[in-house]
Design a protein around this motif. Structure first.
Motif, short mmCIF file in Angstrom:
data_model
loop_
_atom_site.label_atom_id
_atom_site.label_comp_id
_atom_site.label_asym_id
_atom_site.label_seq_id
_atom_site.Cartn_x
_atom_site.Cartn_y
_atom_site.Cartn_z
N MET A 21 39.84 35.33 46.06
CA MET A 21 39.32 36.61 45.59
C MET A 21 40.34 37.23 44.64
SD MET A 21 38.17 39.86 47.91
CE MET A 21 37.41 41.29 47.18
N PHE A 22 39.87 37.80 43.54
CA PHE A 22 40.74 38.37 42.51
C PHE A 22 40.20 39.74 42.13
CE2 PHE A 22 42.39 39.20 38.33
CZ PHE A 22 43.61 38.55 38.25
N THR A 23 41.03 40.78 42.24
CA THR A 23 40.59 42.13 41.87
C THR A 23 41.63 42.82 40.99
OG1 THR A 23 41.52 43.07 43.91
CG2 THR A 23 39.20 42.46 43.96
N SER A 24 41.15 43.74 40.21
CA SER A 24 41.98 44.49 39.29
C SER A 24 42.53 45.74 39.97
CB SER A 24 41.16 44.91 38.06
OG SER A 24 41.85 45.86 37.28
N PRO A 25 43.71 46.23 39.56
CA PRO A 25 44.22 47.51 40.09
C PRO A 25 43.43 48.71 39.57
CG PRO A 25 45.70 46.66 38.41
CD PRO A 25 44.70 45.58 38.67
N GLN A 26 42.62 48.50 38.54
CA GLN A 26 41.82 49.58 37.98
C GLN A 26 40.42 49.54 38.56
OE1 GLN A 26 42.97 48.21 33.92
NE2 GLN A 26 43.27 50.40 33.54
N ASP A 53 41.33 53.73 42.20
CA ASP A 53 41.88 53.36 40.90
C ASP A 53 43.38 53.60 40.96
OD1 ASP A 53 41.69 52.85 37.91
OD2 ASP A 53 42.57 54.86 37.94
N LYS A 54 44.16 52.53 41.01
CA LYS A 54 45.60 52.66 41.27
C LYS A 54 46.36 53.42 40.18
CE LYS A 54 45.64 48.51 44.18
NZ LYS A 54 44.23 48.14 43.98
N PRO A 55 46.08 53.20 38.89
CA PRO A 55 46.84 53.95 37.87
C PRO A 55 46.72 55.46 38.02
CG PRO A 55 45.75 52.09 36.87
CD PRO A 55 45.23 52.17 38.27
#
Length: 355
Positions: A21-26, A53-55
């Protein structure tokens, strides 16, 4: 809003292959601390992918506000994958990601890793691994250097919810043939390739040549074609600990053949019900299952033959298997209760707030 989230989720899924599984920090919408109410004294994060949303969230945190991040997989430590498996790029800088269909020196994993590094160095971050193995991954990760502390706090369960039920009663309740050797397997998604149900079925096919087998399955998702010589009891998704306890207690052995597990919660639940565990020696499982005391650890990860050897031994040694089950329950009561976990977190919170 939900349709937008689904669309973005599908877009990210298309960029990844089936390796991990691959996910974005956004994420779809900006997330700020103020959105959650009055300012806290401490923040404890768990699994936040595709939710926060991490940023925007990390940028909204006061620089000295303690942030405890309880690690349930490797995603906070990598450029996007949730388990690195045999890839060690995260120890230096993620790139050429094997979990992406299109990888390269400055691929999506590289960009995500850069973004996480930029965010982490400006917050008061503390990683908590749920097992020795998970903690070691945090220590190895190049992103781990931005954490001000890294430690282990094992998961715990309510031993009042998960309790042994007399096996003869549990078998009768589920109509399991008392003369069969009952094997249980459970996970959230039975079709999850990491859970290796197909490997277990291959091992059981061999075992069924010599013994009468009942396979107890519980969880959602599609299951592969089964050997018609094996009695199969598919219980579907069991959300109640009491129903799960019934299923665990009806089994002579619980098998967790996963390729990798950060901890192994279902193994812990089974042990709390007095049912020994057979698993591969991988990830955080050795923290839970003690080979020759509370179960059996197969050394060749992913090998049906190695799994078969453990199953065959368990069938042949019923007295030892009974001792394993009793020792399993005792180990959970001594090391893995919800109260022990809660007290460890309280001590950590007090330590960080004082600082």
């Amino acid at each position: 809003r939900n349709l937008d989230s689904v669309a973005i989720s599908r877009q990210w899924n298309r960029s990844a292959n089936n390796r991990s599984m691959f996910t974005s920090p956004q994420w779809t919408y900006k997330t700020q601390l103020k959105d959650f109410g009055k300012p806290p004294e401490i923040v404890n994060l768990h699994w936040i992918s595709r939710w926060i949303d991490k940023p925007s969230f990390f940028s909204s945190l006061p620089s000295e506000l303690p942030v405890v991040w309880s690690l349930h997989d490797m995603n906070p430590l990598t450029g996007g994958c949730h388990h690195a498996l045999d890839c060690d790029q995260f120890t230096n800088h993620c790139c050429n990601c094997p979990s992406l269909k299109k990888s390269g020196k400055r691929d999506r994993a590289w960009k995500n890793f850069e973004l996480k590094a930029k965010l982490y160095q400006h917050i008061n971050l503390h990683f908590v691994g749920n097992s020795t193995w998970t903690t070691q991954q945090a220590q190895k990760s190049a992103l781990g250097k931005y954490a001000r502390s890294i430690r282990t706090i094992h998961l715990g369960i309510d031993t009042n919810d998960y309790q042994p039920i007399d096996p003869s009663i549990a078998k009768a309740a589920l109509r399991v043939n008392p003369n069969d050797f009952a094997i249980a397997f459970a996970c959230a998604d039975l079709s999850d390739k990491n859970k290796n149900l197909s490997v277990l079925l291959e091992a059981i096919d061999e075992l069924a040549k010599h013994y009468s087998i009942t396979l107890i399955l519980f969880g959602s998702g599609q299951i592969p074609a089964l050997n018609n010589q094996i009695t199969t009891l598919n219980l579907g998704r069991l959300s109640s600990p009491h129903l799960q306890s019934l299923a665990y207690s009806a089994a002579d052995i619980f098998v967790m053949p996963s390729q990798i597990e950060s901890f192994g919660l279902t193994a812990l639940e089974s042990m709390a019900c007095g049912t020994p565990v057979l698993a591969f020696r991988t990830g955080g499982i050795p923290d839970v299952v003690i080979h020759g005391e509370t179960g059996w650890l197969a050394d060749e990860v992913g090998s049906a033959q190695s799994l078969y050897q453990g199953l065959h031994w368990m069938v042949k040694h019923s007295q030892e298997r009974s001792h394993f089950g009793k020792a399993a329950r005792e180990r959970v009561e001594q090391k893995f209760t919800a109260d022990l976990m809660a007290n460890s977190y309280i001590n950590l919170y007090q330590e960080l707030v004082k600082k």
